[in-house]
Design a protein around this motif. Structure first.
Motif, short mmCIF file in Angstrom:
data_model
loop_
_atom_site.label_atom_id
_atom_site.label_comp_id
_atom_site.label_asym_id
_atom_site.label_seq_id
_atom_site.Cartn_x
_atom_site.Cartn_y
_atom_site.Cartn_z
N GLU A 51 0.85 -1.19 0.00
CA GLU A 51 0.00 0.00 0.00
C GLU A 51 0.89 1.24 0.00
N PRO A 52 0.62 2.22 -0.86
CA PRO A 52 1.54 3.35 -0.99
C PRO A 52 1.45 4.35 0.16
N TYR A 53 2.59 4.98 0.44
CA TYR A 53 2.66 6.10 1.36
C TYR A 53 2.49 7.37 0.53
N ILE A 54 1.65 8.28 1.00
CA ILE A 54 1.32 9.50 0.25
C ILE A 54 1.80 10.72 1.01
N ASP A 55 2.36 11.69 0.30
CA ASP A 55 2.75 12.97 0.91
C ASP A 55 2.49 14.08 -0.10
N GLY A 56 1.99 15.20 0.39
CA GLY A 56 1.88 16.39 -0.46
C GLY A 56 0.53 16.61 -1.10
#
Length: 337
Positions: free
Chosen positions: A224-229
Motif C-alpha cells: 500500500e503506498p505512502y502518500i505525501d503532499g
C-alpha cells in the motif's frame, strides 16, 4: 510529422503555460526569440490546434497544451536530464541519516519528492517477490480456537484466528508450532507446499493457513503506498472545482485502489509518464503521473513517483523521480543484496 519550427513553438507554449497557468499568446511566443513575426506564429499555432496539440479555451484567449501537446513536449526533451550535483549530494546525505530503517526511507523519499516537485508523492515499501516463513506461534483462545502468529523473514507479522476441528490444549498447540518451525523455517510458500511431511491434522490446518497467507502477500504486486503532499494538489487552480478535486482526493484516500493500478502503469522498465486522458481511471484524467520502479529486479522492489496536474514541471519531476529511484535501489541492494 510536426515541423521543427512548429515543434519549437509548441514547446515554448507548453513551457510558458507550465510556468504561468495562463493561455499563451503568439506575442508571448515571439518574445522568446523565435525570429519570426507574431502573425506567422499565430498561423502555426492555428495549425497546431487543428492537429490536436493545442486548444483555445476562449475565442479571444491564447492557446493551452492538450495531452497530445504535453506528450510531444516530454518526448522531445533533449538528453538525460539530471538534478544538479548539489541536489544529489543533499538527497544522499539525508538518506544516509536513516540507513537501515526502511519505513523512514519511504517517508523521507515522499517528503523530498513532494517538496521538490510540489506534487503528490507516491512511494511504496520494498516488497520481495517471494516470502519465507521465519517463525510461528499458536496461542490458545478457546479449546476450538487458536491465534496463529506468523512472522515472515521479510519483517512481516501476520495474525489469524483458526477454528480447530478438534479441541487442543496450549501444550498441544505449542508442540505443533515447534514441529512446523523445525520443518519449515526459511521456506517459501511454494517450497512448503512441495514438501511431503508426516503431519497431524492440526499441523496440516496450520500449514495450509500459512501457505494461504504467504500466497496472498505475494499476490499483491506492490505494498500500500505512502502518500505525501496532497496539499499541493489542493492549491492548484486546475482543481478549484470540486467536480475535479473530489475524485482525486477519494482516490488517494483509498490507497488500496491506488495500489491496484500501479502494475498497469509500471510495465517494463524506466520512468513512465501518463498524461491526462491516457489514464484508464476517470479520476486521473485531469492529472499526470510520473512513476518508476526501484529495487533489485526479480527479487525485491517498490514504486516511486508523483501525481500532479497535467501542467506539471516535467523537466523537474522526471529527473527527481529517477534520481530518488536510483538512491533507493542502492539502499535496497545494501539491505537485501
Amino acid at each position: 510529422m510536426i515541423t521543427k519550427r512548429r515543434g519549437d513553438i509548441l514547446n515554448i507554449v507548453v513551457s510558458e503555460y507550465i510556468s504561468t497557468g495562463l493561455p499563451v499568446s503568439s506575442e508571448a511566443v515571439a518574445n522568446r526569440g523565435m525570429g519570426v513575426s507574431p502573425a506567422t506564429i499565430r498561423n502555426e499555432m492555428v495549425e497546431l490546434e487543428e492537429e490536436g496539440y493545442l486548444t483555445q479555451p476562449h475565442t479571444s484567449a491564447g492557446r493551452v497544451p492538450s495531452d497530445k501537446g504535453y506528450r510531444h513536449y516530454i518526448d522531445s526533451m533533449v538528453g538525460d536530464i539530471q538534478l544538479s550535483l548539489v541536489e544529489q549530494r543533499m538527497i544522499r546525505h539525508q538518506f544516509h541519516q536513516v540507513e537501515g530503517v526502511v519505513e523512514e526511507w519511504i517517508r523521507l523519499a515522499a517528503a523530498i519528492l513532494s517538496r521538490m516537485v510540489r506534487s503528490v508523492a507516491v512511494v511504496t515499501l520494498p516488497k520481495p517477490c517471494e516470502y519465507r516463513l521465519k517463525h510461528l506461534e499458536l496461542i490458545s483462545l478457546h479449546e476450538f480456537l487458536a491465534l496463529l502468529v506468523l512472522v515472515l523473514k521479510e519483517a512481516k507479522l501476520k495474525q489469524q484466528v483458526l477454528t480447530l476441528d478438534e479441541a487442543a490444549s496450549q501444550e498441544e498447540l505449542s508442540a505443533a508450532a515447534r514441529r512446523i518451525n523445525a520443518a519449515c523455517a526459511g521456506l517459501s510458500g511454494s517450497q512448503i507446499s512441495a514438501r511431503h511431511l508426516d503431519l497431524y491434522p492440526l499441523e496440516e490446518l496450520v500449514l495450509r493457513t500459512v501457505v494461504h497467507i504467504i500466497q496472498a502477500e505475494e499476490g499483491e504486486a506492490y505494498e500500500e503506498p505512502y502518500i505525501d503532499g496532497l496539499r499541493h494538489i489542493l492549491s492548484q487552480p486546475e482543481f478549484a472545482s470540486s467536480g475535479r478535486l473530489v475524485p482525486i482526493v477519494e482516490l488517494f484516500e483509498q490507497r488500496s485502489l491506488l495500489r491496484s493500478f500501479l502494475p498497469q502503469v509500471l510495465t517494463g522498465e524506466g520512468i513512465k509518464v501518463i498524461i491526462g486522458r491516457e489514464h484508464k481511471q476517470d479520476a486521473m484524467r485531469s492529472c499526470s503521473m510520473i512513476m518508476t520502479k526501484y529495487g533489485i529486479p526479480g527479487e525485491v522492489g517498490g514504486a516511486i513517483g508523483v501525481v500532479g496536474p497535467t501542467r506539471m514541471q516535467y523537466s523537474r519531476a522526471i529527473p527527481t523521480v529517477g534520481f530518488l529511484s536510483s538512491v533507493m535501489s542502492e539502499m535496497v541492494e545494501e539491505l537485501y543484496g
